[in-house]
Scaffold this motif. Structure first.
Motif, PDB file in Angstrom:
ATOM      1  N   ASN A   1       7.535 -25.830  -1.382  1.00 40.57           N
ATOM      2  CA  ASN A   1       8.365 -25.205  -0.357  1.00 40.57           C
ATOM      3  C   ASN A   1       7.946 -23.740  -0.205  1.00 40.57           C
ATOM      4  O   ASN A   1       7.794 -23.025  -1.196  1.00 40.57           O
ATOM      5  N   TRP A   2       7.736 -23.317   1.030  1.00 39.20           N
ATOM      6  CA  TRP A   2       7.340 -21.928   1.312  1.00 39.20           C
ATOM      7  C   TRP A   2       8.273 -21.346   2.373  1.00 39.20           C
ATOM      8  O   TRP A   2       8.624 -22.022   3.344  1.00 39.20           O
ATOM      9  N   VAL A   3       8.669 -20.077   2.178  1.00 36.09           N
ATOM     10  CA  VAL A   3       9.521 -19.377   3.139  1.00 36.09           C
ATOM     11  C   VAL A   3       8.933 -17.986   3.354  1.00 36.09           C
ATOM     12  O   VAL A   3       8.551 -17.306   2.398  1.00 36.09           O
ATOM     13  N   LYS A   4       8.857 -17.562   4.611  1.00 30.02           N
ATOM     14  CA  LYS A   4       8.330 -16.242   4.965  1.00 30.02           C
ATOM     15  C   LYS A   4       9.477 -15.270   5.190  1.00 30.02           C
ATOM     16  O   LYS A   4      10.454 -15.580   5.884  1.00 30.02           O
ATOM     17  N   ILE A   5       9.374 -14.076   4.567  1.00 28.42           N
ATOM     18  CA  ILE A   5      10.386 -13.032   4.740  1.00 28.42           C
ATOM     19  C   ILE A   5       9.688 -11.732   5.124  1.00 28.42           C
ATOM     20  O   ILE A   5       8.457 -11.616   5.026  1.00 28.42           O
ATOM     21  N   SER A   6      10.466 -10.738   5.543  1.00 24.59           N
ATOM     22  CA  SER A   6       9.892  -9.435   5.892  1.00 24.59           C
ATOM     23  C   SER A   6      10.772  -8.322   5.352  1.00 24.59           C
ATOM     24  O   SER A   6      11.981  -8.508   5.147  1.00 24.59           O
ATOM     25  N   VAL A   7      10.151  -7.160   5.118  1.00 24.46           N
ATOM     26  CA  VAL A   7      10.887  -5.956   4.705  1.00 24.46           C
ATOM     27  C   VAL A   7      10.577  -4.856   5.719  1.00 24.46           C
ATOM     28  O   VAL A   7       9.433  -4.688   6.131  1.00 24.46           O
ATOM     29  N   PRO A   8      11.588  -4.082   6.158  1.00 23.66           N
ATOM     30  CA  PRO A   8      11.354  -3.065   7.183  1.00 23.66           C
ATOM     31  C   PRO A   8      10.696  -1.801   6.657  1.00 23.66           C
ATOM     32  O   PRO A   8      10.082  -1.048   7.411  1.00 23.66           O
ATOM     33  N   SER A   9      10.843  -1.531   5.343  1.00 23.64           N
ATOM     34  CA  SER A   9      10.283  -0.314   4.756  1.00 23.64           C
ATOM     35  C   SER A   9      10.104  -0.542   3.259  1.00 23.64           C
ATOM     36  O   SER A   9      10.629  -1.508   2.686  1.00 23.64           O
ATOM     37  N   SER A  10       9.375   0.352   2.610  1.00 22.49           N
ATOM     38  CA  SER A  10       9.136   0.213   1.173  1.00 22.49           C
ATOM     39  C   SER A  10      10.423   0.476   0.399  1.00 22.49           C
ATOM     40  O   SER A  10      11.169   1.409   0.700  1.00 22.49           O
ATOM     41  N   GLY A  11      10.678  -0.341  -0.622  1.00 21.38           N
ATOM     42  CA  GLY A  11      11.876  -0.162  -1.420  1.00 21.38           C
ATOM     43  C   GLY A  11      12.160  -1.366  -2.287  1.00 21.38           C
ATOM     44  O   GLY A  11      11.398  -2.342  -2.303  1.00 21.38           O
ATOM     45  N   VAL A  12      13.262  -1.310  -3.029  1.00 16.49           N
ATOM     46  CA  VAL A  12      13.688  -2.396  -3.898  1.00 16.49           C
ATOM     47  C   VAL A  12      14.610  -3.333  -3.119  1.00 16.49           C
ATOM     48  O   VAL A  12      15.541  -2.881  -2.439  1.00 16.49           O
ATOM     49  N   TYR A  13      14.354  -4.628  -3.231  1.00 18.35           N
ATOM     50  CA  TYR A  13      15.123  -5.620  -2.481  1.00 18.35           C
ATOM     51  C   TYR A  13      15.659  -6.698  -3.422  1.00 18.35           C
ATOM     52  O   TYR A  13      15.020  -7.036  -4.429  1.00 18.35           O
ATOM     53  N   LEU A  14      16.829  -7.217  -3.079  1.00 15.53           N
ATOM     54  CA  LEU A  14      17.444  -8.329  -3.795  1.00 15.53           C
ATOM     55  C   LEU A  14      17.524  -9.530  -2.867  1.00 15.53           C
ATOM     56  O   LEU A  14      18.067  -9.439  -1.762  1.00 15.53           O
ATOM     57  N   ILE A  15      16.970 -10.664  -3.313  1.00 12.70           N
ATOM     58  CA  ILE A  15      17.138 -11.943  -2.612  1.00 12.70           C
ATOM     59  C   ILE A  15      18.143 -12.743  -3.428  1.00 12.70           C
ATOM     60  O   ILE A  15      17.872 -13.122  -4.574  1.00 12.70           O
ATOM     61  N   THR A  16      19.304 -12.945  -2.893  1.00  9.68           N
ATOM     62  CA  THR A  16      20.385 -13.575  -3.651  1.00  9.68           C
ATOM     63  C   THR A  16      20.093 -15.049  -3.910  1.00  9.68           C
ATOM     64  O   THR A  16      19.367 -15.711  -3.145  1.00  9.68           O
ATOM     65  N   ASN A  17      20.683 -15.562  -4.976  1.00 10.99           N
ATOM     66  CA  ASN A  17      20.526 -16.986  -5.292  1.00 10.99           C
ATOM     67  C   ASN A  17      21.080 -17.867  -4.178  1.00 10.99           C
ATOM     68  O   ASN A  17      20.518 -18.932  -3.879  1.00 10.99           O
ATOM     69  N   SER A  18      22.168 -17.423  -3.544  1.00 10.77           N
ATOM     70  CA  SER A  18      22.751 -18.231  -2.463  1.00 10.77           C
ATOM     71  C   SER A  18      21.787 -18.329  -1.283  1.00 10.77           C
ATOM     72  O   SER A  18      21.671 -19.398  -0.662  1.00 10.77           O
ATOM     73  N   ASN A  19      21.087 -17.228  -0.969  1.00 14.02           N
ATOM     74  CA  ASN A  19      20.103 -17.299   0.104  1.00 14.02           C
ATOM     75  C   ASN A  19      18.930 -18.201  -0.272  1.00 14.02           C
ATOM     76  O   ASN A  19      18.425 -18.968   0.563  1.00 14.02           O
ATOM     77  N   LEU A  20      18.478 -18.104  -1.503  1.00 18.60           N
ATOM     78  CA  LEU A  20      17.373 -18.963  -1.946  1.00 18.60           C
ATOM     79  C   LEU A  20      17.749 -20.446  -1.815  1.00 18.60           C
ATOM     80  O   LEU A  20      16.935 -21.261  -1.350  1.00 18.60           O
ATOM     81  N   GLN A  21      18.965 -20.774  -2.211  1.00 21.09           N
ATOM     82  CA  GLN A  21      19.405 -22.165  -2.093  1.00 21.09           C
ATOM     83  C   GLN A  21      19.553 -22.567  -0.627  1.00 21.09           C
ATOM     84  O   GLN A  21      19.223 -23.696  -0.240  1.00 21.09           O
ATOM     85  N   LYS A  22      20.024 -21.631   0.197  1.00 21.09           N
ATOM     86  CA  LYS A  22      20.165 -21.900   1.624  1.00 21.09           C
ATOM     87  C   LYS A  22      18.800 -22.166   2.264  1.00 21.09           C
ATOM     88  O   LYS A  22      18.680 -22.928   3.223  1.00 21.09           O
ATOM     89  N   TRP A  23      17.765 -21.533   1.737  1.00 21.79           N
ATOM     90  CA  TRP A  23      16.411 -21.684   2.272  1.00 21.79           C
ATOM     91  C   TRP A  23      15.667 -22.879   1.690  1.00 21.79           C
ATOM     92  O   TRP A  23      14.479 -23.058   1.946  1.00 21.79           O
ATOM     93  N   GLY A  24      16.372 -23.687   0.880  1.00 15.13           N
ATOM     94  CA  GLY A  24      15.762 -24.936   0.418  1.00 15.13           C
ATOM     95  C   GLY A  24      15.260 -24.925  -1.004  1.00 15.13           C
ATOM     96  O   GLY A  24      14.637 -25.903  -1.448  1.00 15.13           O
ATOM     97  N   PHE A  25      15.526 -23.852  -1.762  1.00 18.49           N
ATOM     98  CA  PHE A  25      15.093 -23.797  -3.155  1.00 18.49           C
ATOM     99  C   PHE A  25      16.254 -24.253  -4.047  1.00 18.49           C
ATOM    100  O   PHE A  25      17.202 -23.491  -4.265  1.00 18.49           O
ATOM    101  N   SER A  26      16.169 -25.443  -4.562  1.00 19.14           N
ATOM    102  CA  SER A  26      17.268 -25.994  -5.366  1.00 19.14           C
ATOM    103  C   SER A  26      17.403 -25.280  -6.702  1.00 19.14           C
ATOM    104  O   SER A  26      18.501 -25.200  -7.262  1.00 19.14           O
TER     105      SER A  26
END
Length: 326
Positions: A1-26
């Protein structure tokens, strides 16, 4: 499973577990991040500068999700007088990354570096840094070729004001400003004038922009002007006015950059900074604060820290001008 994301600027980002599951990562614990971000790749490719644009990058798995440092389309460019401004990748407005739960055998980890120091070393620690505030919008390309995109039009609105917030400024130090501006006039120069919170700045030779020959191949003349000033607050309004004795054929701002001395202070949970100093103290940080050396974004290091009162201290074993996030 592959998902493409983007960041608007350089910095630290958090991808929540709920979003990961929503995107198909069990199983979010198996997800890794791939990519190079928004940094511009050299136009001429060779064996010496070849870059894999889909390397697996370091990340930190937490109870809330996946934390990583993302590289946006902007990068810092040093000036000859040790200040810096921003440049942007002309081919994208974001940095792209890919998420995948594919099996990996060689997973890059964030390694710890730095000497453990005593709280008494606080008196030798650096407690401020030079921060940058940059304004630039890319609206028009007068030559319809090349990478130079200009911003606000001053031909019909020759006087405009730009507001900057300068958090945790040291008001005892000067603010440095660089402005790049383009005009096109025939037969006479044009002149820039600046105000800071309503007070007029003294002019210098770089505030004047020479005229152009009447050629279809010349689209304007650029000037890069620099000024320094003091302020007594953490907000500044920069007024810019362009004037000329002849008709302005074209007049556009390219960018405004401010550099100011900022206290090393963690107020809103995240602070990005750079420093040559090996020992630094961050006010408002605790033992739960992570400090990363992100000078080379695909080789991130975590700094060992020591708590001292309401600050943390660290000493970097790597030399040079280092980039950090806390």
């Amino acid at each position: 499973n592959w998902v493409k994301i983007s960041v608007p600027s350089s910095g630290v980002y958090l991808i929540t577990n709920s979003n990961l599951q929503k995107w198909g990562f069990s199983d979010p614990s198996k997800v890794h991040i791939y990519g190079y971000g928004g940094k511009r790749i050299p136009d001429v490719l060779s064996n010496s500068n070849y870059i894999d644009d889909l390397p697996v990058i370091q990340s930190l798995k937490t109870d809330k999700g996946l934390v990583f440092y993302g590289v946006g389309p902007e990068s810092d460019t040093s000036t000859e007088d040790n200040y810096y401004t921003k440049t942007f990748n002309p081919f994208t407005t974001v940095g792209y990354y890919f998420l995948s739960d594919r099996d990996l055998t060689d997973i890059p980890e964030i390694t710890s570096i730095g000497d453990v120091i005593e709280a008494s070393d606080k008196e030798n620690a650096t407690t401020s840094f030079i921060d940058c505030r940059h304004h630039e919008v890319e609206l028009v390309n007068h030559g319809e070729t090349g990478h130079l995109l200009l911003g606000e039009d001053f031909k019909y609105t020759p006087s405009q004001t730009f507001k900057f917030d300068l958090p945790d400024i040291d008001n005892n130090q000067e603010v440095w400003m660089e402005c790049q501006f383009m005009t096109k006039t025939f037969g006479a120069t044009s002149t820039l004038s600046f105000t800071v919170n309503g007070e007029t700045l003294s002019s210098n030779n770089t505030d004047r922009i020479s005229s152009c020959s009447n050629s279809a191949y010349i689209h304007g003349k650029l000037t890069t002007t620099r000024h320094s000033f003091n302020i007594s607050s953490d907000q500044v309004n920069i007024g810019i006015k362009i004037s000329s004795s002849v008709t302005l054929q074209k007049a556009n701002l390219n960018y405004i950059t401010l550099n100011y001395t900022r206290k090393l202070k963690l107020n809103n949970g995240l602070l990005a900074f750079k420093s040559h100093s090996p020992i630094l103290a961050i006010e408002g940080a605790t033992e739960a604060t992570h400090v990363w050396d992100i000078t080379t974004p695909n080789k991130i290091h975590s700094l060992n820290t020591t708590t001292s009162g309401n600050s943390i201290l660290f000493k970097n074993s790597l030399s040079g001008n280092r980039n950090y996030v806390a």
